[in-house]
Write a protein that holds these residues in place. Structure first.
Motif: not given
Length: 313
Positions: A22-25, A31-32, A109-110, A137-140
């Protein structure tokens, strides 16, 4: 074979790693709200949240009917993320919009998380209370994080699961039995009758198929029994643990049903089983080694009585 929530709770460092995920994400999408979920028995469980004080009304431990979740629409077969940048503009979500409004999710986003076997585990999600954009890029990057998390799950599964049958193994039983047996219960110790002859006549590949079929039968047998589980001790020896207090009539009924299932084989092998049964009290003083010794003694009594039967210690 699905990883249970009970199993997750005993994985080493699960909480620490989940928090790291979770921290990495969160570094990628600051902001999510980031959250980790698991699927189990038609339900979705919210395992971990990146933030407790958000405008999105989710909480750790929340259980939701899987059919009523947007995560259930994630494409696990193709391992593709599901992105809705503005829930209000998605006609395909009309049946879920009221539910999503109740928890104040406007963008979602799932990322699918699957086990190495391909079985669905759950999702890594990002959500916001307003419509928002999710860049490629974030999704990848989130997909890569989810993949690393699935590798961790596989390593832990291998530590506590029998490689051939997928049942829990001896290590799981000895490490966690004390925690799993506080309410008292019953152990069924079973040994196959005639297994050596199958190996000698048909070969070890056939023997392995028999053991896998036994595992399937035992897994089916414990389904719906709250807290019950099956384990392979080694060879053709298996354990079933039933938590709770049972009457003698209950034990006989279970034993006869189990024996019947172990008398029917796809390849018509001349096999049956002998079962030793031992009960243990709530918060009891009996060590697992003692229980297994007593159950083993009862099992050999059953073999001495002609096999294909049970004996209660």
């Amino acid at each position: 074979m699905m990883i249970t929530l009970q199993e997750l709770q005993v994985y080493r460092n699960f909480d620490e790693l989940a928090n790291d995920v979770l921290d990495l994400a969160k570094e990628i999408l600051p902001d999510k709200l980031i959250y980790l979920t698991a699927f189990s028995d038609g339900q979705q469980i919210i395992l971990k949240l990146s933030d407790e004080n958000t405008q999105i009304l989710l909480s750790e431990g929340m259980v939701i009917n899987l059919e009523e979740t947007v995560c259930n629409r994630v494409d696990f077969e193709r391992n593709q993320p599901l992105i809705f940048e503005d829930i209000k503009k998605e006609p395909c979500l009309d049946d879920l919009k009221e539910i999503l409004e109740d928890v104040n999710i406007e963008s979602y986003l799932g990322i699918p998380i699957s086990l190495v076997s391909g079985e669905r585990f759950g999702t890594l999600c990002a959500a916001h209370h307003e419509a928002s954009h999710f860049d490629k890029k974030s999704v990848d990057l989130l997909q890569r994080i989810a993949r690393m998390f699935s590798y961790y799950l596989e390593l832990e599964r291998l530590a506590y699961r029998d490689a051939l049958t997928g049942l829990y193994n001896r290590q799981y039983l000895f490490r966690f039995f004390d925690a799993l047996s506080k309410e008292g219960g019953v152990l069924f110790f079973l040994d196959l009758d005639g297994f050596k002859k199958v190996n000698d006549k048909y070969g070890h590949d056939a023997g392995d198929e028999v053991l896998k079929e036994v595992a399937s039968k035992l897994q089916l047998f414990v389904e719906g029994e709250n807290g019950a589980f099956a384990a392979r001790l080694g060879g053709d020896e298996f354990i079933i643990n039933f938590p709770g207090i049972f009457t003698k009539a209950d034990l006989i009924k279970r034993a006869e049903k189990l024996l019947n299932s172990l008398n029917n084989w796809a390849a018509k092998y001349p096999l049956s089983a002998s079962i030793g049964i031992v009960a243990y009290p709530a918060n009891g003083y009996l060590a697992l080694e003692t229980l297994l010794k007593n159950a083993d003694s009862a099992m050999y009594k059953a073999k001495g009585a002609g096999k294909n039967t049970y004996a209660i210690f």
